[in-house]
Design a protein around this motif. Structure first.
Motif, PDB file in Angstrom:
ATOM      1  N   ASP A 438       0.858  -1.193   0.000  1.00 48.16           N
ATOM      2  CA  ASP A 438       0.000   0.000   0.000  1.00 48.16           C
ATOM      3  C   ASP A 438       0.890   1.237   0.000  1.00 48.16           C
ATOM      4  O   ASP A 438       1.599   1.505   0.971  1.00 48.16           O
ATOM      5  CB  ASP A 438      -0.889  -0.043   1.253  1.00 48.16           C
ATOM      6  N   ILE A 439       0.864   1.996  -1.083  1.00 52.20           N
ATOM      7  CA  ILE A 439       1.730   3.169  -1.205  1.00 52.20           C
ATOM      8  C   ILE A 439       1.470   4.187  -0.097  1.00 52.20           C
ATOM      9  O   ILE A 439       2.383   4.872   0.361  1.00 52.20           O
ATOM     10  CB  ILE A 439       1.593   3.825  -2.607  1.00 52.20           C
ATOM     11  N   GLU A 440       0.211   4.271   0.366  1.00 51.84           N
ATOM     12  CA  GLU A 440      -0.104   5.243   1.430  1.00 51.84           C
ATOM     13  C   GLU A 440       0.621   4.878   2.727  1.00 51.84           C
ATOM     14  O   GLU A 440       1.147   5.747   3.432  1.00 51.84           O
ATOM     15  CB  GLU A 440      -1.618   5.328   1.653  1.00 51.84           C
ATOM     16  N   LYS A 441       0.683   3.574   3.044  1.00 47.63           N
ATOM     17  CA  LYS A 441       1.395   3.122   4.246  1.00 47.63           C
ATOM     18  C   LYS A 441       2.907   3.338   4.097  1.00 47.63           C
ATOM     19  O   LYS A 441       3.598   3.704   5.054  1.00 47.63           O
ATOM     20  CB  LYS A 441       1.118   1.635   4.506  1.00 47.63           C
ATOM     21  N   VAL A 442       3.403   3.093   2.893  1.00 48.43           N
ATOM     22  CA  VAL A 442       4.845   3.257   2.642  1.00 48.43           C
ATOM     23  C   VAL A 442       5.243   4.724   2.783  1.00 48.43           C
ATOM     24  O   VAL A 442       6.270   5.046   3.387  1.00 48.43           O
ATOM     25  CB  VAL A 442       5.205   2.703   1.239  1.00 48.43           C
ATOM     26  N   ILE A 443       4.425   5.622   2.263  1.00 51.24           N
ATOM     27  CA  ILE A 443       4.706   7.066   2.398  1.00 51.24           C
ATOM     28  C   ILE A 443       4.608   7.482   3.874  1.00 51.24           C
ATOM     29  O   ILE A 443       5.452   8.234   4.377  1.00 51.24           O
ATOM     30  CB  ILE A 443       3.744   7.902   1.520  1.00 51.24           C
ATOM     31  N   ALA A 444       3.607   6.957   4.576  1.00 57.81           N
ATOM     32  CA  ALA A 444       3.429   7.306   5.997  1.00 57.81           C
ATOM     33  C   ALA A 444       4.609   6.849   6.847  1.00 57.81           C
ATOM     34  O   ALA A 444       4.912   7.462   7.876  1.00 57.81           O
ATOM     35  CB  ALA A 444       2.129   6.685   6.518  1.00 57.81           C
ATOM     36  N   ALA A 445       5.294   5.787   6.408  1.00 64.46           N
ATOM     37  CA  ALA A 445       6.416   5.252   7.182  1.00 64.46           C
ATOM     38  C   ALA A 445       7.700   6.058   6.996  1.00 64.46           C
ATOM     39  O   ALA A 445       8.703   5.777   7.653  1.00 64.46           O
ATOM     40  CB  ALA A 445       6.661   3.795   6.789  1.00 64.46           C
ATOM     41  N   GLN A 446       7.671   7.048   6.106  1.00 64.72           N
ATOM     42  CA  GLN A 446       8.908   7.806   5.851  1.00 64.72           C
ATOM     43  C   GLN A 446       8.685   9.324   5.906  1.00 64.72           C
ATOM     44  O   GLN A 446       9.335  10.079   5.177  1.00 64.72           O
ATOM     45  CB  GLN A 446       9.516   7.380   4.518  1.00 64.72           C
ATOM     46  N   THR A 447       7.790   9.742   6.797  1.00 65.22           N
ATOM     47  CA  THR A 447       7.557  11.187   6.944  1.00 65.22           C
ATOM     48  C   THR A 447       8.792  11.904   7.494  1.00 65.22           C
ATOM     49  O   THR A 447       8.937  13.108   7.312  1.00 65.22           O
ATOM     50  CB  THR A 447       6.347  11.456   7.860  1.00 65.22           C
ATOM     51  N   ALA A 448       9.690  11.150   8.151  1.00 57.67           N
ATOM     52  CA  ALA A 448      10.936  11.754   8.645  1.00 57.67           C
ATOM     53  C   ALA A 448      11.957  11.928   7.520  1.00 57.67           C
ATOM     54  O   ALA A 448      12.969  12.623   7.696  1.00 57.67           O
ATOM     55  CB  ALA A 448      11.531  10.878   9.746  1.00 57.67           C
ATOM     56  N   LEU A 449      11.698  11.307   6.369  1.00 57.21           N
ATOM     57  CA  LEU A 449      12.670  11.304   5.274  1.00 57.21           C
ATOM     58  C   LEU A 449      12.304  12.262   4.151  1.00 57.21           C
ATOM     59  O   LEU A 449      13.180  12.846   3.521  1.00 57.21           O
ATOM     60  CB  LEU A 449      12.810   9.885   4.698  1.00 57.21           C
ATOM     61  N   VAL A 450      10.989  12.393   3.879  1.00 57.12           N
ATOM     62  CA  VAL A 450      10.539  13.240   2.767  1.00 57.12           C
ATOM     63  C   VAL A 450       9.263  13.989   3.136  1.00 57.12           C
ATOM     64  O   VAL A 450       8.505  13.566   4.005  1.00 57.12           O
ATOM     65  CB  VAL A 450      10.239  12.405   1.488  1.00 57.12           C
ATOM     66  N   GLU A 451       9.048  15.092   2.428  1.00 64.12           N
ATOM     67  CA  GLU A 451       7.793  15.841   2.517  1.00 64.12           C
ATOM     68  C   GLU A 451       7.105  15.734   1.160  1.00 64.12           C
ATOM     69  O   GLU A 451       7.742  15.958   0.125  1.00 64.12           O
ATOM     70  CB  GLU A 451       8.081  17.310   2.831  1.00 64.12           C
ATOM     71  N   THR A 452       5.830  15.371   1.149  1.00 65.38           N
ATOM     72  CA  THR A 452       5.118  15.247  -0.124  1.00 65.38           C
ATOM     73  C   THR A 452       4.796  16.631  -0.688  1.00 65.38           C
ATOM     74  O   THR A 452       4.401  17.534   0.039  1.00 65.38           O
ATOM     75  CB  THR A 452       3.823  14.427   0.027  1.00 65.38           C
TER      76      THR A 452
END
Length: 466
Positions: A438-452
């Protein structure tokens, strides 16, 4: 005697360009009247038992090239390092145990400095896909990946979101006629790009041989998960592109270094595994010393494969935009199978391998795709040192290709895409959306790494046929 060819020498294990050149010179001088089959048999004996020929007046120099290899990079102990904070894992719950084990094995290499595992990680050859590894003056071909220079390119166009609906037929026609997918062949019309004039193509025998294939495949895409999509991107307020927030038509492509990159990867992986002997469990992580001739050759060849991958995306975007009469406002692109010379957070110089990982230094823009029917994200890096300035390269596979085939039918995939308002040209059930995390879960797991910065949704997708 008919002339020996480098291809024939490669088949019997003479993979080093220098060794092959030496062999051809010696054979042409001393074995003019010997049958080719006898020469190849003799050369095989020299390779497999170089010690027996070291003192031979004629063959000794050939034998020495293999005797030298035997002694290189041999170490006995293989203990896991126990330095706190050495390996950082993001989104651990979503990552299979085998991928973590692969990463831990890479952490035990004597050349390893630091590692990170991204939330889309899954098992790969050598380093897991989603693995980031910093090493000391060493480059590991299997930590870069077989598809050298695999990358993303996003062109945001001077059209609003209505364009794709209004001109769907023209877009489909352009995608069919101006893209080419698959292992072989290329576009039906000639392609030009400055990369084909790069002097790097003349620097090694291997690259010289690959030039014609590179010219033939320029502007084309690979198979598997490679794609070209037209869809709609919603740009958020205060995006780093200085574009007005809103919804734009966009073109998104995913492809790599084609046959050029794959051939470079295979050639130098063989050399690394021949010259850097590791325990069997870690043999795929064999490295090339950056000060060695092979290390320098690989680095130059990798750079060329990366430039070539970018050139393919340049041509894909230029061809499609010209066919459709469209103008781009901006293009964002990034490698995610590559190695860079970088400085770590503590000031240590390192070779940073990103195998299926997006560079994410502070403010650096990149693209993280999901699947053929889910979102891709435009992101800006936050420069997290623990992550080796990296982020995921996509959603990451949740199923093997075989399991994806077994758990999905063509009709079920068509129904799923219809519900998502996505048109697929080509494609395969191996790449169905359920095969990915799930791309949404993958993005949520890296909020410390990137900003959308924006969210792209595919509308018309072109991929390789089953």
């Amino acid at each position: 005697m008919s002339n020996l060819k480098t291809k024939e020498l490669s088949k019997i294990g003479y993979t080093n360009d220098q060794a092959r050149s030496l062999v051809i010179n010696i054979i042409s001088k001393h074995f003019k009247h010997t049958a080719k089959a006898d020469i190849l048999t003799l050369l095989s004996h020299v390779k497999h038992d170089p010690q027996a020929y070291l003192h031979d007046e004629v063959l000794g120099r050939i034998a020495a090239t293999f005797a030298d290899q035997e002694a290189a990079c041999n170490f006995q102990s293989f203990e896991l390092l126990e330095q706190t904070g050495q390996l950082k894992i993001y989104g651990s719950k979503e990552i299979e145990h085998a991928a973590k084990q692969q990463m831990e094995l890479a952490m035990s290499l004597p050349v390893t400095i630091q590692g990170a595992l991204m939330p889309d990680a899954h098992v790969g050859y050598g380093l897991p896909i989603g693995g980031v590894l910093a090493t000391r003056n060493a480059v590991i071909p299997h930590a870069v990946g077989v598809d050298i220079g695999c990358r993303m390119a996003l062109s945001i166009l001077d059209e609003n979101e209505q364009y794709v609906k209004r001109y769907a037929h023209q877009v489909k026609t352009a995608l069919k006629e101006y893209t080419h997918f698959g292992m072989e062949g290329g576009l039906a019309f000639a392609q030009e790009h400055a990369v084909l004039d790069s002097p790097a193509f003349q620097s090694t025998d291997l690259l010289k041989k690959l030039h014609s294939k590179a010219a033939r495949q320029l502007g084309s895409s690979g198979s598997g998960n490679h794609f070209v999509e037209v869809g709609v991107i919603e740009l958020y307020a205060h995006n780093a592109l200085a574009l007005q927030p809103g919804r734009y038509t966009a073109l998104l492509s995913h492809s790599g270094g084609r046959g050029l990159g794959a051939s470079v990867a295979q050639h130098y992986t063989r050399i690394a595994m021949d010259t850097c002997r590791l325990p069997r469990s870690a043999q795929q992580l064999a490295w090339l010393d950056m000060d060695s001739e092979a290390g320098q050759e690989y680095w130059l060849s990798m750079q060329l494969a990366g430039d070539y991958a970018k050139a393919c995306h340049d041509r894909i975007h230029a061809n499609l935009l010209k066919a459709l009469g469209l103008q781009k406002l901006v293009t964002v692109e990034n490698h995610h199978n590559f190695a860079w010379k970088e400085t770590l957070a503590d000031g240590t110089p390192a070779i940073v391998h990103r195998k299926g990982a997006t560079p994410a230094h502070a403010g650096e823009l990149g693209i993280i795709p999901g699947s053929m029917s889910t979102a891709a994200y435009l992101v800006a890096g936050k420069g997290a040192g623990d992550a080796l300035y990296s982020a995921s390269h996509g959603a990451g596979r949740a199923m093997s290709r075989q399991r994806a085939r077994e758990s999905m039918t063509v009709s079920a995939l068509k129904k799923m895409l219809s519900q998502s308002n996505v048109t697929l040209i080509g494609g395969s059930i191996e790449e169905n959306p359920l095969a990915y995390k799930d791309i949404e879960k993958v993005i949520a797991a890296q909020t410390a790494l990137v900003e959308t910065q924006g969210r792209f949704m595919p509308c018309i997708v072109r991929m390789n046929k089953e």
